[in-house]
Design an enzyme around this catalytic site. Structure first.
Site, PDB file in Angstrom:
ATOM      1  N   THR A 208       4.516  -1.737  -5.310  1.00  0.00           N
ATOM      2  CA  THR A 208       5.101  -0.402  -5.500  1.00  0.00           C
ATOM      3  C   THR A 208       4.115   0.709  -5.148  1.00  0.00           C
ATOM      4  O   THR A 208       4.364   1.871  -5.453  1.00  0.00           O
ATOM      5  CB  THR A 208       5.559  -0.225  -6.954  1.00  0.00           C
ATOM      6  OG1 THR A 208       4.435  -0.473  -7.832  1.00  0.00           O
ATOM      7  CG2 THR A 208       6.688  -1.192  -7.302  1.00  0.00           C
ATOM      8  N   GLY A 210       2.519   3.679  -3.559  1.00  0.00           N
ATOM      9  CA  GLY A 210       3.032   4.740  -2.719  1.00  0.00           C
ATOM     10  C   GLY A 210       4.488   5.102  -2.948  1.00  0.00           C
ATOM     11  O   GLY A 210       5.038   5.932  -2.215  1.00  0.00           O
ATOM     12  N   THR A 211       5.117   4.524  -3.974  1.00  0.00           N
ATOM     13  CA  THR A 211       6.544   4.777  -4.204  1.00  0.00           C
ATOM     14  C   THR A 211       6.814   6.257  -4.460  1.00  0.00           C
ATOM     15  O   THR A 211       7.734   6.851  -3.874  1.00  0.00           O
ATOM     16  CB  THR A 211       7.054   3.954  -5.399  1.00  0.00           C
ATOM     17  OG1 THR A 211       6.796   2.571  -5.148  1.00  0.00           O
ATOM     18  CG2 THR A 211       8.538   4.147  -5.605  1.00  0.00           C
TER      19      THR A 211
END
Length: 266
Positions: A208, A210-211
């Site tokens: 996850t 950089g979500t």
């Protein structure tokens, strides 16, 4: 033919999964030309941040001015700002250039848990950047930190925090529910008129990284293409869910791996 253009003002992630790199990948994946102004360099990988080198505030200004003086920027996304001096520079530059849309992701802590914003800069973020924003996109811990409150644990509490964040001067708030509990990840879009709950299945993946950066960039991309805010947010939510679903196609690093920005293509 007009080319939709978005500018990201954020920090660099040397491992490529978050920050400027994630923003530019998101813009490209969604058919928007991306420009950038870098606020900080990070020595970073999927396991953590080992160093931060802030770009001098006057050079942040120079980058922003160079872009706006030549490119027809349709939307601006602001991510990691690192220090109060950079916030002052960004606020002054955007007040001069008056972009049509500004998406502010109040990045304080990386996925790894490393702090990305100096504690003394939080008040500057509240008072100088939030009032300029078309929409701010905090996650649950960031919304709580901006207000000096506990993390909201119910829909009513999340909406209440959204209303109090609106009172800081932005036009809308998107509180991201990825840090919540339950089978669904519910984001709440709050403006002066209404609250819209946007649900998606909570996905079982450790990839996850950089979500948050990518979701706010996807919203900015939609605004740059001429969508209204609600449509931009709905499209961004659908796109980020697909990018997270496809994240396990990658094997990148030994920590929180990146999402798959180009899941539509390979």
């Amino acid at each position: 033919m007009t080319t939709p253009i978005a500018l990201t003002i954020a920090g660099s992630d040397s491992s490529g999964g978050a920050g400027i790199q994630a923003d530019l990948k998101t813009f490209a994946a969604l058919g928007v030309y991306g420009a950038s102004a870098i606020t900080a360099l990070t020595a970073q990988n999927t396991q953590g941040v080992t160093g931060i080198h802030a770009v001098p505030a006057d050079f942040v200004t120079a980058q922003i001015d160079a872009v706006f003086s030549d490119l027809d920027v349709g939307a601006v996304k602001i991510g990691m700002v690192a220090q109060a001096a950079s916030i002052d520079a960004i606020a002054a530059a955007l007040s001069r250039w008056q972009p049509r849309h500004m998406v502010l992701d109040p990045v304080m802590v990386a996925t790894s848990g490393d702090r990305l914003l100096a504690p003394e800069a939080v008040e500057a973020l509240r008072t100088k950047l939030i009032p300029l924003a078309s929409v701010i996109t905090p996650n649950l811990p960031e919304a709580a930190a901006l207000l000096g409150e506990p993390v909201a644990a119910s829909a009513a509490a999340i909406e209440g925090q959204g209303r109090r964040l609106l009172a800081l001067g932005c036009r809308a708030v998107l509180i991201k529910g990825g840090h919540g509990e339950g089978a669904e990840s519910i984001d709440y879009l709050v403006d002066s008129r209404t609250t819209i709950a946007l649900a998606a299945p909570r996905l079982a993946t450790g990839n996850t990284h950089g979500t948050g950066c990518s979701l706010s960039s996807a919203v900015a991309a939609g605004l740059a293409r001429g969508e209204d805010l609600e449509q931009s947010v709905r499209n961004a939510k659908a796109w980020i869910s697909a990018a997270i679903t496809a994240a396990d196609r990658f094997s990148v690093g030994h920590g929180h791996g990146p999402i798959h920005h180009f899941h539509r293509y390979y």
